[in-house]
Design an enzyme around this catalytic site. Structure first.
Site, short mmCIF file in Angstrom:
data_model
loop_
_atom_site.label_atom_id
_atom_site.label_comp_id
_atom_site.label_asym_id
_atom_site.label_seq_id
_atom_site.Cartn_x
_atom_site.Cartn_y
_atom_site.Cartn_z
N LYS A 132 45.21 51.54 -80.22
CA LYS A 132 46.11 50.70 -80.99
C LYS A 132 46.05 51.18 -82.43
O LYS A 132 45.07 51.81 -82.83
CB LYS A 132 45.74 49.23 -80.85
N ASP A 163 42.52 49.82 -86.40
CA ASP A 163 43.38 49.79 -85.22
C ASP A 163 44.12 48.46 -85.05
O ASP A 163 45.08 48.39 -84.30
CB ASP A 163 42.63 50.17 -83.94
N ARG A 164 43.68 47.41 -85.75
CA ARG A 164 44.38 46.13 -85.63
C ARG A 164 45.40 45.97 -86.76
O ARG A 164 45.28 46.63 -87.80
CB ARG A 164 43.39 44.97 -85.71
N ASP A 202 42.15 46.17 -89.88
CA ASP A 202 40.76 45.72 -89.72
C ASP A 202 39.76 46.81 -90.10
O ASP A 202 40.13 47.85 -90.65
CB ASP A 202 40.51 45.25 -88.29
N ASP A 241 38.18 49.23 -88.58
CA ASP A 241 38.39 50.63 -88.17
C ASP A 241 39.86 51.01 -88.08
O ASP A 241 40.19 52.09 -87.58
CB ASP A 241 37.68 50.91 -86.84
N SER A 286 34.44 47.76 -85.20
CA SER A 286 35.78 47.21 -85.41
C SER A 286 35.82 46.18 -86.53
O SER A 286 35.42 46.45 -87.64
CB SER A 286 36.29 46.65 -84.09
N HIS A 287 36.25 44.96 -86.17
CA HIS A 287 36.45 43.89 -87.17
C HIS A 287 35.17 43.10 -87.40
O HIS A 287 35.18 42.16 -88.19
CB HIS A 287 37.54 42.96 -86.66
C1 G16 Z 1 38.77 45.43 -78.77
C2 G16 Z 1 39.58 46.12 -77.73
C3 G16 Z 1 40.85 45.36 -77.47
C4 G16 Z 1 40.54 43.92 -77.14
C5 G16 Z 1 39.72 43.31 -78.25
C6 G16 Z 1 39.25 41.90 -77.96
O1 G16 Z 1 39.42 45.51 -80.01
O2 G16 Z 1 39.90 47.43 -78.13
O3 G16 Z 1 41.52 46.00 -76.43
O4 G16 Z 1 41.72 43.19 -76.97
O5 G16 Z 1 38.57 44.07 -78.45
O6 G16 Z 1 38.35 41.95 -76.92
P1 G16 Z 1 37.49 40.69 -76.51
O7 G16 Z 1 38.48 39.57 -76.29
O8 G16 Z 1 36.79 41.13 -75.27
O9 G16 Z 1 36.57 40.36 -77.66
P2 G16 Z 1 38.64 46.05 -81.28
O10 G16 Z 1 39.67 46.05 -82.37
O11 G16 Z 1 37.53 45.05 -81.50
O12 G16 Z 1 38.13 47.39 -80.91
#
Ligand code: G16
Length: 543
Positions: free
Chosen positions: A376, A281-282, A277, A279, A113-114
């Protein structure tokens, strides 16, 4: 082609977190590490055998190596058909779209992800199921359980597979189809939004920038915003995906996308700016001199859903993760639609979306989406805002302010204490849990605690229970402090403290956020003894 069976030993740290398995690249590079986890997926997810698998990632370092290994393992494990994004690329929402449109039995998304990328950065693997969404907890638990007893994995001996040219080829009995990573997704977006109205907006004086942060959304944004919608060339910045995201942190928030924020300030400010971000999705939404918090963005899109061609009669319901501000709850109440509060993690929205109980959902962590896919979706949110701007012909600021005048404003901020010692973090949460029964009715500063609990969720559709999902302390006038440990970090623990205070429609809506939340911030540190337990005086990141 020769099939090899390799003996192996379990790794104790293969439990998926909030969103798949995320580790330092060096961890994945250990012999057998990646293979063990992939075999655990193939061995426990029986529909994949003889079925179709979607494969792609955000292009970060180690994607290419991982894809070659996964293809050889997929062929050896009886997968009949593998759809691979050209060059190994697929954004997370595009992977979800491809799984759904091609009726695949699942997908592997290679991304952290990010989180930063590169040889000393992070890598990750997410398994998505046939509805296109992240594997629910019962699936990740089965995968983890298998990984703890694994003794063997199997793969085909083969030369590297060309994943850079579109078309079909065979690997053993498996058909590999290299697909355009953008096409299916771009077509889906044209069904969701009024492209003619957005094109008209972009053809005028309207100025916008989209920051792809050197990550996966570059090709998607160029194809959709610049080529299809006619935005000026150069609208998409940092649009070429790089293996190390140019050494940056591809997390679309005001701290990590400071260059974009600057473009929305001063004399030559653009009207609208957005970022996505690693990937894809954000999303982060900005207008001239205004940052739209993700919680407000969800509420505003929900309040105006009838502006989108896909929802002429509005939406049936909404959901937000527990720490997300309650702004969308106000909209749901006014409109008389359902509103669900789920634990953090997009996987919890899947059953509600599948059952048709909700149309929109979102999280404070810069995630917004709808029932068009089961992830997302950063660009979806950007197009939704463009559609809204095209219909309303108001500025972002005007839209946000009129929303606050109608529904009130939820002042909101998240304070992160990063890379703290795991044992200290768990001790802090345990101590908070011990205090919970004593807190209700206590007077703290000028506030009275209305409730204090450890959030537990029973999925209304499949009735599974998820407990210990974050500590909530609610005050009688509606303010909240929420504590939870992040499930996506790769170093130590990250304590997230979420602060929220509501001022009604008649209240002041142009105050400084951190000032409004000052008392709650101080209380949050005192109640949890943050300084004594972690040694930290102040948060590392405030969003
Ligand atoms: C992931 C999840 C999200 C979550 C976020 C933060 O996002 O897909 O549903 O809200 O992590 O999670 P945490 O607070 O546990 O770090 P992504 O964009 O990182 O895949």
């Amino acid at each position: 082609m020769h099939k090899t069976i390799v003996n192996t030993q379990p790794f104790s740290d293969q439990k998926p977190g909030t969103s798949g398995l995320r580790k330092r690249v060096a961890v994945f590079q250990q012999p057998h590490y990646l293979e063990n986890f992939i075999q655990s997926i193939f061995s426990t997810q029986s529909p994949l055998s003889g079925g179709t698998l979607v494969l792609g990632g955000d292009g970060r370092f180690y994607n290419q190596t991982a894809i070659q290994i996964i293809l050889r393992m997929a062929a050896a494990n009886g997968i009949a058909h593998c759809l691979v994004g050209q060059g190994g690329l697929l954004s997370t929402p595009a992977a979800s779209c491809v799984i759904r449109q091609h009726g695949a039995q699942g997908g592997l998304i290679l991304s952290a992800s990010h989180n930063p990328a590169g040889p000393s950065g992070d890598f990750g693997i997410k398994f998505n199921v046939a509805n296109g969404g992240p594997a629910p907890e019962k699936v990740t638990q089965a995968i983890y359980a298998y990984s703890q007893t694994i003794r063997q994995y199997t793969l085909l001996e083969a030369e590297p597979i060309n994943i850079h040219s579109l078309g079909k080829q065979h690997l053993g009995d498996m058909l590999i189809e290299v697909i355009d990573p953008v096409a299916d997704y771009a077509a889906l977006m044209t069904d969701q939004f009024d492209f003619a109205a957005i094109s008209e907006l972009l053809a005028g004086d309207f100025q916008m920038r989209f920051d792809a942060m050197h990550a996966i959304t570059g090709p998607y944004a160029q194809a959709i915003l610049e080529q299809r919608l006619g935005a000026q060339q150069g609208t998409v910045i940092h649009g070429t995906p790089q293996e190390d995201f140019a050494g940056q942190h591809p997390d679309p928030n005001p701290a990590h996308a400071a260059e974009l924020v600057e473009m929305t300030q001063g004399d030559n400010a653009v009207d609208f700016a957005a970022a996505s971000d690693g990937d894809g999705d954000r999303n982060m939404i900005l207008g001239k001199d205004i940052f739209v918090s993700p919680s407000d963005s969800l509420a505003i899109l929900a309040a105006n859903a009838n502006c989108f061609p896909a929802y002429p009669k509005g939406i049936v319901g909404v959901a937000r993760s527990m720490p997300t501000s309650q702004a969308v709850d106000q909209v749901a109440e006014h409109k008389g639609i359902a509103c669900y509060e789920t634990p953090t993690g997009w996987k919890f929205f899947g059953s509600l979306l599948d059952a048709g109980a909700i149309h929109f959902c979102g999280e404070e962590s810069f995630g917004t989406g709808s029932n068009h896919v089961r992830e997302k979706d950063g660009l979806w949110a950007v197009l939704a805002w463009l559609n809204l701007l095209a219909v309303k012909r108001q500025s972002v600021r005007q839209i946000v302010q009129s929303h606050w005048r109608e529904y009130g404003r939820h002042y909101y901020s998240r304070h992160d204490y990063e890379a703290i010692d795991q044992t200290c973090a768990e001790h802090l949460m345990d101590r908070l849990r011990e205090q919970l029964p004593m807190l209700p009715q206590t007077r703290l500063a000028d506030l009275t605690v209305a409730y204090a609990d450890d959030f537990s969720y029973v999925d209304p559709i499949d009735h599974t229970t998820s407990s210990q999902q974050g500590i909530r302390i609610g005050f009688t006038e509606g303010s909240r402090i929420v504590y939870r440990l992040s499930g996506t970090g790769t170093v130590g623990a990250t304590l997230r403290v979420y602060l929220e205070r509501y001022l009604p429609p008649t209240g002041q809506h142009d105050l400084d956020i951190q000032q409004v939340l000052g008392t709650l911030a101080t209380l949050s540190r005192e109640i949890a003894d943050i300084k004594q337990i972690t040694g930290r005086e102040r948060p590392d990141l405030i969003v």
